[in-house]
Each structure stands twice: as structure tokens, then as C-alpha cells.
Design a protein around this motif. Structure first.
Motif, short mmCIF file in Angstrom:
data_model
loop_
_atom_site.label_atom_id
_atom_site.label_comp_id
_atom_site.label_asym_id
_atom_site.label_seq_id
_atom_site.Cartn_x
_atom_site.Cartn_y
_atom_site.Cartn_z
N ALA A 48 -51.39 -27.32 10.79
CA ALA A 48 -51.14 -28.93 10.73
C ALA A 48 -52.15 -29.40 11.55
O ALA A 48 -52.76 -30.52 11.23
N PRO A 49 -52.84 -29.12 12.70
CA PRO A 49 -53.94 -29.75 13.37
C PRO A 49 -55.20 -29.86 12.65
O PRO A 49 -55.99 -30.69 12.55
N VAL A 50 -55.55 -28.59 11.82
CA VAL A 50 -56.45 -28.69 10.96
C VAL A 50 -56.41 -29.66 9.93
O VAL A 50 -57.01 -30.19 9.46
N VAL A 344 -52.74 -33.08 19.99
CA VAL A 344 -52.81 -31.98 19.06
C VAL A 344 -53.38 -32.24 17.76
O VAL A 344 -54.21 -31.46 17.05
N PHE A 345 -53.29 -33.46 17.03
CA PHE A 345 -53.69 -33.86 15.94
C PHE A 345 -54.96 -34.93 15.89
O PHE A 345 -55.48 -35.02 14.89
N GLY A 346 -55.33 -35.44 17.05
CA GLY A 346 -56.47 -36.10 16.92
C GLY A 346 -56.17 -37.75 17.32
O GLY A 346 -54.96 -38.09 16.97
N ALA A 347 -57.15 -38.21 17.70
CA ALA A 347 -56.78 -39.96 17.94
C ALA A 347 -56.26 -40.63 16.77
O ALA A 347 -55.38 -41.57 17.08
N GLN A 348 -56.38 -40.37 15.64
CA GLN A 348 -56.17 -41.08 14.63
C GLN A 348 -54.64 -41.17 14.05
O GLN A 348 -54.00 -42.07 13.57
N TRP A 349 -54.12 -39.97 14.85
CA TRP A 349 -52.59 -39.89 14.85
C TRP A 349 -51.78 -40.48 15.76
O TRP A 349 -50.60 -39.91 15.91
N GLU A 350 -52.31 -40.87 16.89
CA GLU A 350 -51.75 -41.26 18.20
C GLU A 350 -50.52 -42.32 17.76
O GLU A 350 -49.41 -41.97 18.29
#
Length: 439
Positions: A48-50, A344-350
Motif C-alpha cells: 500500500a505505501p508503494v 505511512v503513505f505520504g503527504a498527499q494522503w494526509e
């Protein structure tokens, strides 16, 4: 892509009563299916993080709407004959039911493809739907593979072949993760996300086919299923295509219509955030809830066929234990959603983490109610289920739309959607309770 809550259980349904004919224990069945699902879906959790970095929110918005289209199509294609398979009186009738479902799949998949192409000029009205139009060639084969996957899986449920179901779940996850990661690294976004659905189901089908479907006949060669037997099976189970199909159609439409609504109102990124969050939160239902649903359907159908009167006990024990399993993760996510998603997923997913805070309780309600909703099919009260799904569809579309029309933000729209989900799944439990008491 989907994700999971790590909490699992191997003790959701009780073993068969001591006086009943001995079957594979429900605890063992749940454990085997959960293990297979964890192996498959665990790859998707790890990926998922990738995937969140290979694909954009707009890609996940397209995936969710594509998933809605093919899920609705698969319901129509299979005629809900997958639910009739466990109730068939013998192997011959079960084979006839499967044959009817396969025939419906071919006809409906082709019809969906032609109708979608003919009407594309009317429905491809924004960027996400224009992308769906470009990928429409993928819809018919994905519809077909999902419908066949559900139909043949029902044969395993009928025989309580939990280990085979576990193998199917593992290979499905491997196929989905492999396709989405491989095509994502190859730069084929969003195609990789869409193809992953069909590739995963195809891998699961390969597992089912390798193990065989029906046991060999005791005496010699098995006779082919006749057209008369297929007709008789369809006639006996006609309420499944005539009523349950529309119940499932309303259920799937209600499940995916909010994403179309978000696409038309709030735009691509909010739709993608909602889609990504929903897929992550839905994985507990995939890992544990789906396993319980399959075991519950097999054991519940046996209880109905054998008239043991054990269905209410199975139902409420499942509800209590699912609630205990899901409560802790839902509370944790409600407290730390944005921080977890951003890290976990990056700033665009906050922003998606804020959605998760609002949706945590709603998906807990889904986790608890969905497996036991099969009671309405087991006791053949499909009309009740149909009526409730119609109400739910109106609410999940109408309430978030009203929030948007009044100028509410995307967070307000998500909060409205979450509230409707809690109400709708609570209503399912009320209906199940009423049916078990009054028949």
C-alpha cells in the motif's frame, strides 16, 4: 489496492453441536480462510505505501468507479446463483445451478459492453468518467471473471472446503498485488490498478480449477447436466435472480454511488482520498469478515437444510465476536488517522487520514453486520432485503448530496456518508433480529 486491520480471530463462530453430523469445525474453517486471506491481502497491505506513491488520488478515483461498474455487472451476470449453490439438494442440482449462472454471465457481460459503448457519449461527463470510457474494453472480461469467481467459490462453500477457499484467497491477493505493482513500476497508471482486479480473480480461479469442483461420482462416469435440469434448478431458485439480484444490485450501487457523487461534486482528489481510505478500512471485512461470511453461509445453509434450529445461535455469536475484534482498531484509527496516513503513505494522503477518522465507526458497523446479512437469503426473505437496500441507496446518495448543495466541505460530505452507513448497517441487524424471531 486494499489494506487491512491486523486484528484477526480464529474464534468467531462456534464448532458444530455435538449432536450434529460431524463437519469441519467453524473455528478451523475461519482460521484457514483467514490465513489464506492474510497471506494474499498481506501483500497488498505491505504494498500500500508503494502503491500510494506509484498512483495518484485521481487513479484511485477511477479504480473505485471502475470497481463499482464491474461489481454491479457481476451481480447481474451471475443472477445470484452463487447463493443458490449451497442450498441445492444434491450435486446434480448444484451443477445445474452453476450451469445457469455461467450462461447468464456470458450474456450479461456482452450486453454491458455494448450498452456502455453505445451510451458513452451521455455518461462520460467529467475527467474520471472520460478515463473510464477509455478503459471500457476492460469491463466485460472483469465482469465475467468476477461472476465466475463468485459462482465457483460457492461450490467450495457448499462443501465447506475451507482450505481450498484459503488457497483461492492467497492466490487472488498475489495476483492483484503483482499486477498493480508491476504495471505501476512500468508507468502504466492507472491501467495497473484496473487490471489488478481481473488478474487477482483469475489467479484465484486457477486455484479453484486445480482442486476440482465436485467430488467424482461413486459409480462410473458423471452424466452431463441437461437443459431440463437447468430449467428446474432456475425455477426452484427463481427468487434469487428475480429478487435477490436486485437486492444485491441496490447494495452494490449504494456502496459505490457515493464515489460517483463525489466525483461529480467535489472532484477527483477528494474522490481518490475517499476511495483509498475506504479500501484500507474495508480490508478487515475482507480478511476476517469475508471468512466469517463464507463459513457462516456454509454452516447456516446446513442448519437450514437439516432443520437443526441452530441459525440464531450462530448469528448472534458471530455478531458479538466480530464487534469485539473490530472495536479496538476502530477506536485507534479515530484517534490517529491523519498522522498515520501522512507518515505511512505520504503527504498527499494526509487528508485521507481525516476521512478515516470519520469513517472508522461506519466500517466497524459494516464489519459486524455484513457477514450475518446472509440470514435474509438463508431464510428466503429476499423482499425485506430488497426494500432496505432501496432505502439505503436513497440515503447514501441523497444525504451527502444535500450537504454539498448546502455548501458543506468534503469533510462534511464524508461525515454525512459515515452517518448513513452506521444507520444502514444497524438497520440490517434489526431486520436480521426480526426475521430470526418471526421467520
Amino acid at each position: 489496492m486494499s489494506g487491512a486491520d491486523p486484528a484477526t480471530t480464529t474464534d468467531v463462530l462456534p464448532a458444530a453441536p455435538r449432536t450434529a453430523p460431524r463437519r469441519p469445525g467453524a473455528r478451523r474453517g475461519v482460521a484457514e480462510i483467514v490465513l489464506g486471506t492474510v497471506l494474499g491481502q498481506g501483500l497488498l497491505i505491505a504494498a500500500a505505501p508503494v502503491l500510494a506513491r506509484l498512483y495518484s488520488p485521481a487513479d484511485f478515483a477511477l479504480l473505485q468507479i471502475f470497481t463499482g461498474v464491474v461489481s454491479v455487472g457481476a451481480v447481474l451476470a451471475g443472477l445470484r446463483m452463487d447463493l443458490a449453490v449451497p442450498l441445492a439438494r444434491d450435486v446434480t442440482e448444484a451443477r445445474a445451478v452453476v450451469r445457469a449462472g455461467l450462461a447468464g454471465t456470458v450474456v450479461v457481460a456482452v450486453a454491458i459492453w455494448l450498452l456502455g459503448l453505445a451510451g458513452a457519449g451521455l455518461w462520460a461527463v467529467n475527467a474520471t468518467l472520460a478515463d473510464l470510457r477509455a478503459a471500457w474494453w476492460l469491463v466485460p472480461p472483469t465482469v465475467a471473471v468476477i461472476a465466475v469467481f463468485q459462482l465457483l467459490s460457492a461450490v467450495l462453500v457448499r462443501a465447506e472446503r475451507y482450505r481450498d477457499l484459503a488457497g483461492r484467497n492467497a492466490l487472488q491477493g498475489v495476483g492483484t498485488a503483482g499486477a498493480q505493482l508491476g504495471l505501476g513500476f512500468a508507468g502504466l497508471a492507472p491501467l495497473g490498478l484496473l487490471l489488478g482486479m481481473g488478474v487477482g480473480r483469475a489467479a484465484g480461479l486457477a486455484s479453484i480449477a486445480r482442486g476440482g469442483l465436485f467430488p467424482p461420482p461413486a459409480a462410473g462416469r458423471r452424466e452431463p447436466v441437461t437443459a431440463g435440469q437447468v430449467y428446474a434448478a432456475v425455477r426452484r431458485f427463481r427468487r434469487f435472480p428475480l429478487v435477490t439480484t436486485w437486492t444485491a444490485l441496490l447494495n452494490n450501487t449504494g456502496q459505490y454511488a457515493p464515489y460517483l457523487l463525489f466525483s461529480l461534486t467535489y472532484g477527483q482528489n477528494p474522490t481518490g482520498w475517499l476511495a483509498f481510505t475506504s479500501r484500507l478500512l474495508a480490508l478487515p471485512a475482507t480478511v476476517v469478515g469475508q471468512a466469517v461470511a463464507q463459513v457462516f453461509l456454509g454452516r447456516g445453509a446446513s442448519a437450514r437444510r437439516d432443520a437443526t434450529g441452530d441459525l440464531p445461535r450462530l448469528t448472534w455469536l458471530a455478531v458479538r465476536r466480530l464487534a469485539l475484534v473490530g472495536a479496538g482498531p476502530a477506536i485507534a484509527l479515530s484517534l490517529a488517522g491523519p498522522w498515520v496516513f501522512g507518515w505511512v503513505f505520504g503527504a498527499q494522503w494526509e487528508r485521507a487520514g481525516s476521512y478515516a477518522q470519520l469513517l472508522a465507526v461506519a466500517f466497524l458497523a459494516q464489519f459486524v453486520a455484513s457477514p450475518v446479512s446472509n440470514v435474509l437469503n438463508l431464510v428466503e426473505r429476499q423482499g425485506l432485503a430488497l426494500g432496505w437496500e432501496a432505502v439505503r441507496l436513497v440515503l447514501v446518495v441523497g444525504v451527502p448530496w444535500l450537504v454539498w448543495a448546502l455548501g458543506g466541505s468534503d469533510l462534511a460530505g464524508v461525515a454525512a456518508y459515515a452517518g448513513v452507513l452506521v444507520l444502514s448497517y444497524g438497520g440490517v441487524l434489526v431486520l436480521v433480529r426480526w426475521v430470526l424471531r418471526h421467520g
